[in-house]
Design a protein around this motif. Structure first.
Motif, mmCIF file in Angstrom:
data_model
loop_
_atom_site.group_PDB
_atom_site.id
_atom_site.type_symbol
_atom_site.label_atom_id
_atom_site.label_comp_id
_atom_site.label_asym_id
_atom_site.label_seq_id
_atom_site.Cartn_x
_atom_site.Cartn_y
_atom_site.Cartn_z
ATOM 1 N N ALA A 278 62.943 61.969 24.549
ATOM 2 C CA ALA A 278 62.443 61.378 23.546
ATOM 3 C C ALA A 278 62.724 60.966 22.256
ATOM 4 N N LEU A 279 62.435 62.417 21.195
ATOM 5 C CA LEU A 279 63.106 62.506 20.326
ATOM 6 C C LEU A 279 64.626 62.344 19.770
ATOM 7 N N SER A 280 65.212 62.855 19.982
ATOM 8 C CA SER A 280 66.408 62.728 19.800
ATOM 9 C C SER A 280 67.254 60.840 20.416
ATOM 10 N N ALA A 281 66.923 60.670 21.107
ATOM 11 C CA ALA A 281 66.936 59.429 21.028
ATOM 12 C C ALA A 281 66.927 58.436 19.996
ATOM 13 N N CYS A 282 65.095 59.052 19.700
ATOM 14 C CA CYS A 282 64.934 58.222 17.773
ATOM 15 C C CYS A 282 66.193 58.168 16.701
ATOM 16 N N VAL A 283 66.822 59.196 16.498
ATOM 17 C CA VAL A 283 67.441 59.847 15.824
ATOM 18 C C VAL A 283 68.706 59.361 15.854
ATOM 19 N N GLN A 284 69.579 58.260 17.106
ATOM 20 C CA GLN A 284 70.251 58.040 16.988
ATOM 21 C C GLN A 284 70.806 56.171 17.463
ATOM 22 N N THR A 285 72.244 56.501 16.584
ATOM 23 C CA THR A 285 72.745 55.128 16.170
ATOM 24 C C THR A 285 73.815 54.231 17.313
ATOM 25 N N ASP A 286 74.141 55.032 18.420
ATOM 26 C CA ASP A 286 74.809 54.429 19.460
ATOM 27 C C ASP A 286 73.841 54.304 20.348
ATOM 28 N N LEU A 287 74.359 53.174 20.458
ATOM 29 C CA LEU A 287 73.962 52.660 22.013
ATOM 30 C C LEU A 287 73.154 52.754 23.107
ATOM 31 N N LYS A 288 75.009 53.487 23.378
ATOM 32 C CA LYS A 288 75.061 54.598 24.426
ATOM 33 C C LYS A 288 74.061 56.094 24.657
ATOM 34 N N TYR A 289 74.418 56.202 23.319
ATOM 35 C CA TYR A 289 73.379 57.271 23.352
ATOM 36 C C TYR A 289 72.141 57.571 23.237
ATOM 37 N N ILE A 290 72.003 56.372 22.850
ATOM 38 C CA ILE A 290 70.010 56.161 22.359
ATOM 39 C C ILE A 290 69.567 56.140 24.312
ATOM 40 N N ASN A 291 70.100 55.508 25.200
ATOM 41 C CA ASN A 291 69.988 55.095 26.319
ATOM 42 C C ASN A 291 70.073 56.650 27.242
ATOM 43 N N ALA A 292 71.597 57.497 26.897
ATOM 44 C CA ALA A 292 71.493 58.328 26.967
ATOM 45 C C ALA A 292 70.410 59.190 27.292
ATOM 46 N N TYR A 293 69.913 59.714 25.738
ATOM 47 C CA TYR A 293 69.280 60.132 25.655
ATOM 48 C C TYR A 293 67.608 59.830 26.417
ATOM 49 N N SER A 294 67.702 58.453 25.944
ATOM 50 C CA SER A 294 66.886 58.723 26.802
ATOM 51 C C SER A 294 66.399 58.994 28.677
ATOM 52 N N SER A 295 67.669 58.831 29.094
ATOM 53 C CA SER A 295 67.389 59.413 30.287
ATOM 54 C C SER A 295 67.442 60.542 30.645
ATOM 55 N N VAL A 296 67.448 61.515 29.353
ATOM 56 C CA VAL A 296 67.555 62.748 29.466
ATOM 57 C C VAL A 296 66.084 62.770 29.230
ATOM 58 N N SER A 297 65.269 62.283 28.857
ATOM 59 C CA SER A 297 63.705 62.326 28.799
ATOM 60 C C SER A 297 63.203 62.041 30.536
ATOM 61 N N HIS A 298 63.589 60.890 30.696
ATOM 62 C CA HIS A 298 62.955 60.651 32.401
ATOM 63 C C HIS A 298 63.232 60.894 32.887
ATOM 64 N N CYS A 299 64.570 62.035 32.879
ATOM 65 C CA CYS A 299 65.318 62.943 34.718
ATOM 66 C C CYS A 299 64.263 63.948 34.235
ATOM 67 N N GLY A 300 63.930 64.551 33.200
ATOM 68 C CA GLY A 300 62.820 65.416 33.219
ATOM 69 C C GLY A 300 61.617 65.369 33.510
ATOM 70 N N LEU A 301 61.154 64.264 33.344
ATOM 71 C CA LEU A 301 60.008 63.610 34.099
ATOM 72 C C LEU A 301 60.152 64.250 35.811
ATOM 73 N N VAL A 302 61.089 64.070 36.221
ATOM 74 C CA VAL A 302 61.076 64.015 37.754
ATOM 75 C C VAL A 302 60.998 64.775 37.660
ATOM 76 N N LEU A 303 62.037 66.394 36.875
ATOM 77 C CA LEU A 303 61.728 68.082 37.487
ATOM 78 C C LEU A 303 60.266 68.472 36.993
ATOM 79 N N PHE A 304 60.225 67.878 35.922
ATOM 80 C CA PHE A 304 58.492 67.720 35.561
ATOM 81 C C PHE A 304 57.093 67.096 36.528
ATOM 82 N N ALA A 305 57.761 66.270 37.294
ATOM 83 C CA ALA A 305 56.547 66.198 38.189
ATOM 84 C C ALA A 305 56.486 67.305 39.580
ATOM 85 N N LEU A 306 57.912 67.216 39.755
ATOM 86 C CA LEU A 306 58.231 68.166 40.953
ATOM 87 C C LEU A 306 57.086 69.522 40.554
#
Length: 481
Positions: A278-306
């Motif tokens: 989530a923090l990495s997504a804040c400092v990106q300027t490329d739309l795809k990189y923003i969503n990619a780092y957002s995916s890292v955060s949200h997929c991390g939530l999956v493993l976190f919850a399991l």
């Protein structure tokens, strides 16, 4: 579909085969979901339905064994939705359209096969089938540093595969099993705890690489940024879910004692993934990189919850897989459509798009609101289930980790609202943008379908929650017994 594409002679036939095949797969997945719900309502409590098994390689007791439970059903439904919408998102793709769809279909085949496999070797085989086409799809049809990104992605995921095959062989030989059937091995409980501790990290990290587990996530942003639109949709929307699915179905299910004893290590790593992404997504300027780092955060939530190992949290993890798959596919589809018109993904060079392409802009706003967890969308249901379930653990360590992970909600709101305000509102950044057109009919089909699914799951999540919860229960009972 592969045969039909191979025999297709022109662009119209290629598109016809893909639309027909994707529509049939979507219809079949919807039927399967309805059938599964009906079976459960009728009192059928079998863990797996529609099972089939036939010997494949007897010396190692390998069988082609397939079946579906509630987790498999929702993952198959998600895959079908992404393949269907990805077909329309790639409608105008050129050149080598036929070859592109052949590799795209092979990638989809690997994903479907993985989710229905209950034999360890068959599962691993389909896992590899799903990974290999990514190299060509990015390297040939991608953009930017596509060769570098394709090579980096392939090497890192193949490294994870090497760990996986070692873990699978360890489970097979040390369990004393005469089968590679996941459910049969799980019922035996024959693997000594010391052996489990050795092989659990192999399998969890092996699958975790694909699930963007920190610090093995670095392939993900580069791969997403360089991939063509539909491949980004399938990659982030479905392929990364193979990681969480494998961690739960194989690593935790078959090595339960090691999962309990070593979970704290991976819980720290997943908490870092959630916040760091989530923090990495804040400092990106490329739309795809923003969503990619957002995916890292949200997929991390999956493993976190399991790793929290409560029924509520694990149900939330699978809901998050379904929700994030739909949301991120919508995001990547819209980003690809905007890039196709403006030829830039740089946030600093975009502005005032709401005046020029209102349909795509409204779709982007909806995707952003779903991503930051607005009530009424799928993201809210999934994340609330995760955090409530995680807080059920009464000890200080687990609750502290949950509180830290919760901060990602605020950070997500920051980068989503910042990007939406910058690229959609204000003055038009470039006068040439005034000549651009809004979404075409094929793009509208893809966007409307994904918006409907994201909103539908947010408004009526109970059917999915019940289906998932019924499947999570037996697996979790085996882990905690």
């Amino acid at each position: 579909m592969l045969l039909g594409l191979w025999l297709a002679k022109n662009l119209s036939q290629v598109r016809g085969v893909m639309v027909t095949g994707a529509s049939c797969l979507l219809a079949l997945s919807i039927w399967l979901t309805i059938y599964f719900i009906q079976q459960r309502a009728a009192g059928n409590t079998d863990p797996m339905l529609l099972t089939y098994s036939t010997p494949w390689f007897k010396p190692l007791n390998i069988a082609y064994a397939v079946g579906v439970d509630g987790i498999s059903v929702v993952m198959l439904l998600l895959s079908s939705i992404i393949v269907f919408t990805g077909t329309f998102a790639s409608w105008q793709l050129k050149p080598l359209t036929k070859e592109y769809f052949l590799w795209f279909t092979l990638l989809s085949t690997g994903v479907y096969g993985f989710f229905i496999s209950v034999d360890l070797f068959t599962m691993f085989m389909f896992y590899e089938v799903a990974l290999i086409p990514m190299y060509l799809l990015i390297g040939v049809w991608g953009s930017g540093h596509k060769e570098y990104s394709a090579m980096k992605l392939t090497l890192m995921l193949m490294g994870g595969s090497a760990l996986l095959i070692l873990g699978i062989l360890g489970i097979y030989f040390f369990s004393g099993a005469t089968t590679m059937n996941v459910n049969e091995i799980a019922q035996m409980h024959n693997i000594p705890v010391e052996i489990q501790k050795i092989f659990f990290p192999f399998i969890f990290i092996g699958f975790g690489v694909l699930g963007a587990l920190f610090p093995f996530h670095t392939w993900s942003p580069d791969g997403h940024a360089s991939a063509p639109t539909a491949v980004s949709m399938l990659h982030a929307g479905v392929l990364m879910k193979l990681g969480g699915y494998g961690c739960f179905r194989v690593a935790m299910y078959l090595l339960p004692e090691a999962a309990q004893e070593l979970s704290w290590i991976f819980l720290i790593l997943t908490t870092i993934s959630v916040v760091y992404g989530a923090l990495s997504a804040c400092v990106q300027t490329d739309l795809k990189y923003i969503n990619a780092y957002s995916s890292v955060s949200h997929c991390g939530l999956v493993l976190f919850a399991l790793l929290m190992m409560t029924k509520t949290a694990c149900t939330g993890a699978i809901l998050q897989m379904l929700s994030h798959g739909l949301m991120t596919a919508l995001f990547f589809a819209l980003i690809g459509m905007i890039y196709g018109r403006t030829h830039t993904r740089d946030v600093r060079k975009l502005g005032g798009l709401m005046k020029i392409m209102p349909f795509l802009s409204v779709g982007y706003v909806i995707a952003g609101l779903a991503n930051l967890g607005l009530p009424g969308f799928s993201g809210f249901i999934a994340e609330m289930t995760i955090f409530v379930g995680s807080f059920e653990n009464a000890d200080v360590f687990h609750r502290t980790a949950t509180i830290i992970a919760c901060t990602s909600i605020v950070v997500t709101a920051v980068y989503i609202l910042r990007v939406v305000g910058k690229i959609l509102y204000g003055e038009v950044a470039d006068k040439h943008y005034l000549e651009l057109t809004d979404a075409t009919w094929d793009e509208r089909v893809a966007v409307c379908c994904l918006i409907f699914c994201v909103a539908g799951l947010g408004v009526a999540p109970l059917w999915a929650s019940n289906v998932i919860s019924d499947a999570v229960g037996p697996i979790l009972n085996n882990i905690l017994m």
